[in-house]
Design a protein around this motif. Structure first.
Motif, PDB file in Angstrom:
ATOM      1  N   VAL A  94       0.723  -1.151   0.054  1.00 50.74           N
ATOM      2  CA  VAL A  94       0.087  -0.091  -0.229  1.00 50.74           C
ATOM      3  C   VAL A  94       0.860   1.224   0.079  1.00 50.74           C
ATOM      4  O   VAL A  94       1.875   1.257   0.822  1.00 50.74           O
ATOM      5  CB  VAL A  94      -1.063   0.065   1.191  1.00 50.74           C
ATOM      6  CG1 VAL A  94      -1.773   1.398   1.121  1.00 50.74           C
ATOM      7  CG2 VAL A  94      -1.590  -1.056   1.314  1.00 50.74           C
ATOM      8  N   GLU A  95       0.596   2.235  -1.105  1.00 49.91           N
ATOM      9  CA  GLU A  95       1.184   3.564  -0.811  1.00 49.91           C
ATOM     10  C   GLU A  95       0.527   4.473  -0.354  1.00 49.91           C
ATOM     11  O   GLU A  95      -0.810   4.793  -0.851  1.00 49.91           O
ATOM     12  CB  GLU A  95       1.796   3.805  -2.277  1.00 49.91           C
ATOM     13  CG  GLU A  95       2.631   5.185  -2.144  1.00 49.91           C
ATOM     14  CD  GLU A  95       3.079   5.539  -3.507  1.00 49.91           C
ATOM     15  OE1 GLU A  95       4.289   5.414  -3.907  1.00 49.91           O
ATOM     16  OE2 GLU A  95       2.077   5.696  -4.524  1.00 49.91           O
ATOM     17  N   LEU A  96       0.769   5.278   0.809  1.00 54.03           N
ATOM     18  CA  LEU A  96       0.115   6.367   1.287  1.00 54.03           C
ATOM     19  C   LEU A  96       0.593   7.644   1.168  1.00 54.03           C
ATOM     20  O   LEU A  96       2.202   7.897   1.171  1.00 54.03           O
ATOM     21  CB  LEU A  96      -0.102   5.953   2.835  1.00 54.03           C
ATOM     22  CG  LEU A  96      -0.604   4.680   3.236  1.00 54.03           C
ATOM     23  CD1 LEU A  96      -0.313   4.545   4.750  1.00 54.03           C
ATOM     24  CD2 LEU A  96      -2.042   4.679   2.851  1.00 54.03           C
ATOM     25  N   GLU A  97      -0.135   8.517   0.908  1.00 51.34           N
ATOM     26  CA  GLU A  97       0.497  10.047   1.011  1.00 51.34           C
ATOM     27  C   GLU A  97       0.030  10.553   2.371  1.00 51.34           C
ATOM     28  O   GLU A  97      -1.203  10.612   2.623  1.00 51.34           O
ATOM     29  CB  GLU A  97      -0.188  10.818  -0.265  1.00 51.34           C
ATOM     30  CG  GLU A  97       0.332  12.448  -0.337  1.00 51.34           C
ATOM     31  CD  GLU A  97      -0.296  13.039  -1.326  1.00 51.34           C
ATOM     32  OE1 GLU A  97       0.387  13.164  -2.394  1.00 51.34           O
ATOM     33  OE2 GLU A  97      -1.219  13.575  -1.199  1.00 51.34           O
ATOM     34  N   LEU A  98       0.913  11.012   3.271  1.00 46.20           N
ATOM     35  CA  LEU A  98       0.765  11.410   4.514  1.00 46.20           C
ATOM     36  C   LEU A  98       1.052  13.251   4.423  1.00 46.20           C
ATOM     37  O   LEU A  98       2.143  13.527   4.098  1.00 46.20           O
ATOM     38  CB  LEU A  98       1.712  10.996   5.510  1.00 46.20           C
ATOM     39  CG  LEU A  98       1.329   9.468   5.857  1.00 46.20           C
ATOM     40  CD1 LEU A  98       2.392   8.533   4.931  1.00 46.20           C
ATOM     41  CD2 LEU A  98       1.401   9.072   7.220  1.00 46.20           C
ATOM     42  N   GLU A  99      -0.021  13.998   5.027  1.00 42.96           N
ATOM     43  CA  GLU A  99       0.141  15.320   4.865  1.00 42.96           C
ATOM     44  C   GLU A  99      -0.244  15.788   6.517  1.00 42.96           C
ATOM     45  O   GLU A  99      -1.279  15.466   6.842  1.00 42.96           O
ATOM     46  CB  GLU A  99      -0.784  16.057   3.894  1.00 42.96           C
ATOM     47  CG  GLU A  99      -0.415  17.645   3.504  1.00 42.96           C
ATOM     48  CD  GLU A  99      -1.070  18.015   2.508  1.00 42.96           C
ATOM     49  OE1 GLU A  99      -0.782  19.266   2.084  1.00 42.96           O
ATOM     50  OE2 GLU A  99      -2.005  17.156   1.836  1.00 42.96           O
ATOM     51  N   TYR A 100       1.017  16.367   6.872  1.00 41.11           N
ATOM     52  CA  TYR A 100       0.801  17.110   8.166  1.00 41.11           C
ATOM     53  C   TYR A 100       0.471  18.445   8.395  1.00 41.11           C
ATOM     54  O   TYR A 100       1.243  19.252   7.761  1.00 41.11           O
ATOM     55  CB  TYR A 100       2.076  16.489   9.012  1.00 41.11           C
ATOM     56  CG  TYR A 100       2.371  15.246   9.134  1.00 41.11           C
ATOM     57  CD1 TYR A 100       2.200  14.104  10.095  1.00 41.11           C
ATOM     58  CD2 TYR A 100       3.173  14.665   7.950  1.00 41.11           C
ATOM     59  CE1 TYR A 100       2.634  12.770   9.852  1.00 41.11           C
ATOM     60  CE2 TYR A 100       3.687  13.243   7.936  1.00 41.11           C
ATOM     61  CZ  TYR A 100       3.359  12.575   8.824  1.00 41.11           C
ATOM     62  OH  TYR A 100       3.818  11.088   8.872  1.00 41.11           O
TER      63      TYR A 100
END
Length: 170
Positions: A94-100
């Motif tokens: 699974v590829e995730l894009e995390l934005e904080y």
């Protein structure tokens, strides 16, 4: 016998062996044209696979991968959450894009993470990833505030890709 004469004998011997070996394959191959539609049952052409992917099989739906239970305390180097595979397929990555973000909406950081883990259809896995906060000053806003102080943040996690495990017929 001189060296030059010896060389001629070796060269003639090699040429003779080469002619004998090439002359032994005297069978003729008869060309039999095959019908365009015939092929072995086990072979698939790229066109067949491409047509199935484009036309018949809805492989990607980011709603099939659920992210829940996100946790990161100020004292943690790692972030923890659960990944649930709600798709009808077993997956291998699974590829995730995390934005904080800060709680006021200011972006802190954005990154992509590729998680290599097998999750059968309907199952959930706990995931630990290295955190963006290497100095341990931020904590997830739903976590308990640390005694020594820290800055709360929010995170937006999007599924950008997942890999389906191709299984043969059983």
């Amino acid at each position: 016998m001189t060296i030059a004469g010896f060389r001629h004998i070796i060269i003639l011997g090699c040429l003779t062996c080469g002619l004998l070996l090439s002359a032994q394959n005297t069978s003729r191959k008869i060309y039999k044209p095959q019908a365009e539609h015939s092929r072995p049952d086990s072979a698939f052409s790229l066109i067949d696979i491409k047509q199935n992917v484009e036309c018949n099989l809805p492989f990607f739906d980011s709603a099939w991968i659920k992210i829940s239970g996100y946790e990161k305390r100020a004292s943690d180097y790692r972030e923890t959450f659960f990944v649930t595979n709600a798709s009808p397929y077993d997956i291998s990555a699974v590829e995730l894009e995390l934005e904080y973000f800060l709680t006021d909406g200011t972006q802190l950081h954005k990154c992509k993470k590729l998680l290599r883990l097998e999750i059968p259809s309907g199952d959930t896995r706990k995931v630990d990833i290295s955190g963006f906060d290497t100095q341990r000053r931020f904590y997830y806003y739903k976590s308990n505030a640390p005694r020594r102080g820290g800055t709360p943040f929010k995170v937006d996690i999007k599924v950008t890709r997942y890999d389906i495990i191709a299984r043969g017929q059983r």
